[in-house]
Design a protein around this motif. Structure first.
Motif, PDB file in Angstrom:
ATOM      1  N   THR A   1      -1.035   3.619  -3.961  1.00  0.00           N
ATOM      2  CA  THR A   1      -1.338   2.103  -4.652  1.00  0.00           C
ATOM      3  C   THR A   1      -0.329   1.577  -3.984  1.00  0.00           C
ATOM      4  OG1 THR A   1       1.230   2.817  -5.800  1.00  0.00           O
ATOM      5  CG2 THR A   1      -1.260   3.615  -7.042  1.00  0.00           C
ATOM      6  N   PRO A   2      -1.220   0.902  -2.988  1.00  0.00           N
ATOM      7  CA  PRO A   2      -0.722  -0.209  -1.435  1.00  0.00           C
ATOM      8  C   PRO A   2      -0.477  -1.904  -2.004  1.00  0.00           C
ATOM      9  CG  PRO A   2      -2.607  -0.427  -1.603  1.00  0.00           C
ATOM     10  CD  PRO A   2      -2.685   1.322  -2.179  1.00  0.00           C
ATOM     11  N   ASP A   3      -0.127  -2.435  -1.644  1.00  0.00           N
ATOM     12  CA  ASP A   3       0.045  -3.888  -2.160  1.00  0.00           C
ATOM     13  C   ASP A   3      -1.068  -4.488  -2.036  1.00  0.00           C
ATOM     14  OD1 ASP A   3       3.152  -2.894  -1.707  1.00  0.00           O
ATOM     15  OD2 ASP A   3       3.212  -5.086  -0.836  1.00  0.00           O
ATOM     16  N   TYR A   4      -1.728  -4.036  -1.269  1.00  0.00           N
ATOM     17  CA  TYR A   4      -3.464  -4.799  -1.054  1.00  0.00           C
ATOM     18  C   TYR A   4      -4.201  -4.103  -0.499  1.00  0.00           C
ATOM     19  CZ  TYR A   4      -0.390  -9.051  -0.791  1.00  0.00           C
ATOM     20  OH  TYR A   4       0.635 -10.324  -0.662  1.00  0.00           O
TER      21      TYR A   4
ATOM     22  N   MET B   1       5.105   1.517  15.985  1.00  0.00           N
ATOM     23  CA  MET B   1       3.287   1.567  15.561  1.00  0.00           C
ATOM     24  C   MET B   1       3.949   1.435  14.054  1.00  0.00           C
ATOM     25  SD  MET B   1       2.719   4.977  16.921  1.00  0.00           S
ATOM     26  CE  MET B   1       0.935   5.528  16.166  1.00  0.00           C
ATOM     27  N   ALA B   2       2.401   1.278  12.929  1.00  0.00           N
ATOM     28  CA  ALA B   2       2.747   0.986  11.831  1.00  0.00           C
ATOM     29  C   ALA B   2       1.214   1.311  11.254  1.00  0.00           C
ATOM     30  CB  ALA B   2       3.218  -0.150  10.917  1.00  0.00           C
ATOM     31  N   PHE B   3       0.881   2.236  10.119  1.00  0.00           N
ATOM     32  CA  PHE B   3       0.125   2.966   9.655  1.00  0.00           C
ATOM     33  C   PHE B   3       0.396   2.831   8.039  1.00  0.00           C
ATOM     34  CE2 PHE B   3       0.737   5.727  12.356  1.00  0.00           C
ATOM     35  CZ  PHE B   3       0.517   7.467  11.892  1.00  0.00           C
ATOM     36  N   ASP B   4      -1.168   3.298   7.779  1.00  0.00           N
ATOM     37  CA  ASP B   4      -1.029   3.556   6.477  1.00  0.00           C
ATOM     38  C   ASP B   4      -1.523   5.301   6.052  1.00  0.00           C
ATOM     39  OD1 ASP B   4       0.309   1.654   5.291  1.00  0.00           O
ATOM     40  OD2 ASP B   4      -1.220   0.988   4.144  1.00  0.00           O
ATOM     41  N   VAL B   5      -1.556   5.758   4.970  1.00  0.00           N
ATOM     42  CA  VAL B   5      -1.798   7.078   5.743  1.00  0.00           C
ATOM     43  C   VAL B   5      -2.587   7.575   3.410  1.00  0.00           C
ATOM     44  CG1 VAL B   5      -2.155   9.574   4.445  1.00  0.00           C
ATOM     45  CG2 VAL B   5      -0.845   8.737   6.535  1.00  0.00           C
ATOM     46  N   ASN B   6      -4.027   7.536   3.279  1.00  0.00           N
ATOM     47  CA  ASN B   6      -3.784   7.186   1.765  1.00  0.00           C
ATOM     48  C   ASN B   6      -3.560   8.569   1.646  1.00  0.00           C
ATOM     49  OD1 ASN B   6      -5.472   7.479  -0.917  1.00  0.00           O
ATOM     50  ND2 ASN B   6      -7.240   6.630   0.045  1.00  0.00           N
ATOM     51  N   LEU B   7      -3.271   9.282   0.876  1.00  0.00           N
ATOM     52  CA  LEU B   7      -2.564  10.559   0.107  1.00  0.00           C
ATOM     53  C   LEU B   7      -1.804  10.714  -1.059  1.00  0.00           C
ATOM     54  CD1 LEU B   7      -2.512  13.421   3.082  1.00  0.00           C
ATOM     55  CD2 LEU B   7      -4.115  13.365   0.927  1.00  0.00           C
ATOM     56  N   GLY B   8      -1.993  11.829  -1.972  1.00  0.00           N
ATOM     57  CA  GLY B   8      -1.388  11.708  -3.237  1.00  0.00           C
ATOM     58  C   GLY B   8      -0.459  13.015  -3.031  1.00  0.00           C
ATOM     59  N   CYS B   9      -0.598  13.343  -4.025  1.00  0.00           N
ATOM     60  CA  CYS B   9       0.378  14.494  -4.255  1.00  0.00           C
ATOM     61  C   CYS B   9       0.910  15.553  -3.097  1.00  0.00           C
ATOM     62  CB  CYS B   9      -0.174  15.365  -5.217  1.00  0.00           C
ATOM     63  SG  CYS B   9      -0.601  14.117  -6.911  1.00  0.00           S
ATOM     64  N   SER B  10       0.274  15.604  -1.958  1.00  0.00           N
ATOM     65  CA  SER B  10       0.234  16.453  -0.553  1.00  0.00           C
ATOM     66  C   SER B  10       1.003  15.485   0.352  1.00  0.00           C
ATOM     67  CB  SER B  10      -0.926  16.481  -0.113  1.00  0.00           C
ATOM     68  OG  SER B  10      -1.880  15.810   0.075  1.00  0.00           O
TER      69      SER B  10
ATOM     70  N   ASN C   1       4.304   6.439  -5.176  1.00  0.00           N
ATOM     71  CA  ASN C   1       3.458   5.963  -5.836  1.00  0.00           C
ATOM     72  C   ASN C   1       3.542   5.259  -7.119  1.00  0.00           C
ATOM     73  OD1 ASN C   1       0.664   6.569  -4.908  1.00  0.00           O
ATOM     74  ND2 ASN C   1       0.763   8.436  -4.983  1.00  0.00           N
ATOM     75  N   THR C   2       3.303   4.254  -7.285  1.00  0.00           N
ATOM     76  CA  THR C   2       3.286   3.493  -8.719  1.00  0.00           C
ATOM     77  C   THR C   2       2.175   3.857  -9.748  1.00  0.00           C
ATOM     78  OG1 THR C   2       2.364   1.290  -7.718  1.00  0.00           O
ATOM     79  CG2 THR C   2       5.244   1.733  -8.207  1.00  0.00           C
ATOM     80  N   GLN C   3       1.628   4.997 -10.060  1.00  0.00           N
ATOM     81  CA  GLN C   3       0.258   5.742 -10.317  1.00  0.00           C
ATOM     82  C   GLN C   3       0.868   5.562 -11.711  1.00  0.00           C
ATOM     83  OE1 GLN C   3       0.850   9.736  -9.770  1.00  0.00           O
ATOM     84  NE2 GLN C   3       2.055  10.472 -10.817  1.00  0.00           N
ATOM     85  N   SER C   4       1.950   5.129 -12.192  1.00  0.00           N
ATOM     86  CA  SER C   4       1.981   4.469 -14.043  1.00  0.00           C
ATOM     87  C   SER C   4       0.759   3.622 -14.203  1.00  0.00           C
ATOM     88  CB  SER C   4       3.146   3.924 -14.253  1.00  0.00           C
ATOM     89  OG  SER C   4       3.696   2.456 -13.291  1.00  0.00           O
ATOM     90  N   TYR C   5       0.321   2.694 -13.114  1.00  0.00           N
ATOM     91  CA  TYR C   5      -0.736   1.694 -12.793  1.00  0.00           C
ATOM     92  C   TYR C   5      -2.047   2.479 -13.452  1.00  0.00           C
ATOM     93  CZ  TYR C   5       1.677  -2.422 -11.236  1.00  0.00           C
ATOM     94  OH  TYR C   5       2.370  -3.838 -11.268  1.00  0.00           O
TER      95      TYR C   5
END
Length: 354
Positions: free
Chosen positions: A90-93, A113-122, A149-153
Motif C-alpha cells: 500500500t505505497p503512497d503512489y 540507496m532506497a527502493f521498494d519491495v512489493n510483498l505482503g505477509c512474507s 501495510n494499511t490493508q484496511s483500504y
C-alpha cells in the motif's frame, strides 16, 4: 527452496507503530451478534487498528514514525544509513517508489540507496533476508528496513471473510554490519505463484485497469460482497497452503541448518488468524508458552505482524537477554518465508500510535 545463511550482521533494534483509531469487531453489524462472537473465537481477532481512509495517514507515515523513534533511541547518525528498503503493498503512489519519499522525509543522505519491495505477509522475512545479505560483505555498514501495510483500504465493509481480520501497522528494523558479535540469520524462502488468485485485488493495475465495472459490488456468497478494487480472498485455499507448506518449509530449514527447534525460545507466526496459527504450531510440536499472539488486539497486519509481535510481546526479553527465535511469514503471492535468528539485547521502543 532458497536457503540463506547470512554472516556478519546484527539486528540493532526494532520498533512498530499502529493507527490510533480502533475498529472493534463486537460493535460491527456485518453479521448477527452470535456469528460475530463465533468468528472472533475462530480467528482470534477482537479488534484492530485502522487508518482513516482519507489519505491523512499512509503506511509510510507509520513506518516513518517507527524509524524516527528507533534511530533516535539507538543514537544513530542518519548520514551513516546507506540503504533503506520499504516492503509494502500500500505505497503512497504508483510511482515514484515510496522509499525515495521516505529517504527525503527522514533526512537521510542522498548517497543512501532506497527502493521498494512489493510483498505482503512474507514481507518481513524476505526484507530481513535481503537487507542482511546486502550488509554482510561490509560494503554497507548500516541499513534501515521498513515493513508495513494499511490493508484496511482493501477490505470491503460487506466481506465477512476479510473485513473482520485486516489490521494496519508499520515497523522499522535497524540492521548493521558486525563481525564481532553477529546474529545468526538463517532463511528458507519459497514461492507458489500458481496460487496468485487466492489473495488478489483484481483491478487497478495494468493487467486489469480501472473501469466503471471495477466499482460494482458483487455478492459471492452470504456475507461476502465486494468489488474488483477490494481484496478477494479464498480462505480455504489460503488455509490449505499455510498448514501444508509452512510446516514443510520449517522442516527443510531445520534439516538444512541442523536446527533443534526445541531449544529455541520462541516461535513467531505471522498473525494470519488463530486457527491457522494453531494448526501450524501443533504440527511443529511447539508449546503454547513459546508461541505468543497479539492478533486479538491488532488483527492480521500483513508483513508488519512479526515485528509488531516482537514489540508488543517480547520487548523486555529482547532488550535484556539473548534470544533464539523461529518465525515465518506467509500469504499473498503466494509467498512464504521461514527463518531462524538470534538477537542480543536489542533496542525496542514502546509501541507507537499515530
Amino acid at each position: 527452496m532458497a536457503f540463506l545463511d547470512i554472516k556478519n550482521v546484527r539486528i540493532a533494534g526494532i520498533s512498530a507503530c499502529v493507527p490510533s483509531s480502533i475498529s472493534d469487531n463486537k460493535e460491527l453489524s456485518l453479521l448477527p451478534k452470535e456469528d460475530i462472537l463465533k468468528y472472533i473465537e475462530i480467528t482470534g481477532v477482537e479488534r484492530k487498528h485502522w487508518v482513516k481512509h482519507d489519505g491523512s495517514v499512509c503506511t509510510s507515515d507509520l513506518c516513518l514514525q517507527s524509524a524516527e523513534k528507533l534511530i533516535d533511541t539507538l543514537g544513530w547518525d542518519k548520514k551513516e544509513i546507506e540503504i533503506l528498503i520499504f516492503v509494502c503493498q500500500t505505497p503512497d503512489y504508483k510511482m515514484p517508489a515510496t522509499a525515495c519519499i521516505i529517504q527525503d522525509r527522514l533526512g537521510l543522505s542522498t548517497s543512501c540507496m532506497a527502493f521498494d519491495v512489493n510483498l505482503g505477509c512474507s514481507g518481513f522475512v524476505y526484507g530481513l533476508s535481503l537487507i542482511s545479505n546486502m550488509l554482510s560483505t561490509g560494503n554497507i555498514k548500516k541499513g534501515l528496513l521498513l515493513v508495513g501495510n494499511t490493508q484496511s483500504y482493501y477490505a470491503s465493509e460487506e466481506d465477512k471473510s476479510y473485513y473482520l481480520i485486516a489490521g494496519d501497522a508499520g515497523s522499522a528494523i535497524c540492521v548493521e554490519h558486525n563481525t564481532q558479535n553477529p546474529d545468526k540469520l538463517q532463511f528458507n524462502l519459497m514461492t507458489q505463484g500458481a496460487g496468485k488468485d487466492f489473495l488478489i485485488v483484481p483491478d487497478g493495475g495494468y493487467r486489469n485497469p480501472v473501469t466503471p465495472e471495477s466499482f460494482i459490488m458483487r455478492e459471492y456468497e452470504d456475507g461476502i460482497k465486494r468489488s474488483n478494487l477490494h481484496l478477494h480472498m479464498n480462505g480455504l485455499e489460503v488455509f490449505s497452503f499455510a498448514i501444508s507448506y509452512v510446516p514443510k518449509a520449517f522442516k527443510a530449514l531445520f534439516e538444512h541448518f541442523e536446527i533443534t527447534p526445541e531449544t529455541s525460545d520462541y516461535l513467531l507466526l505471522h498473525q494470519a488468524n488463530k486457527l491457522i496459527c494453531e494448526k501450524i504450531r501443533k504440527k511443529l510440536k511447539i508449546s503454547t508458552e513459546k508461541t505468543p499472539y497479539n492478533i486479538q488486539e491488532y488483527g492480521n497486519t500483513s508483513g508488519a505482524s512479526i515485528p509488531l509481535l516482537m514489540v508488543t510481546n517480547l520487548k523486555n526479553e529482547l532488550e535484556s537477554r539473548e534470544l533464539d527465535i523461529l518465525f515465518t511469514g506467509f500469504g499473498v503471492g503466494l509467498s512464504l518465508g521461514t527463518a531462524h535468528i538470534t538477537t542480543n539485547r536489542i533496542v525496542v521502543p514502546e509501541l507507537l500510535t499515530l
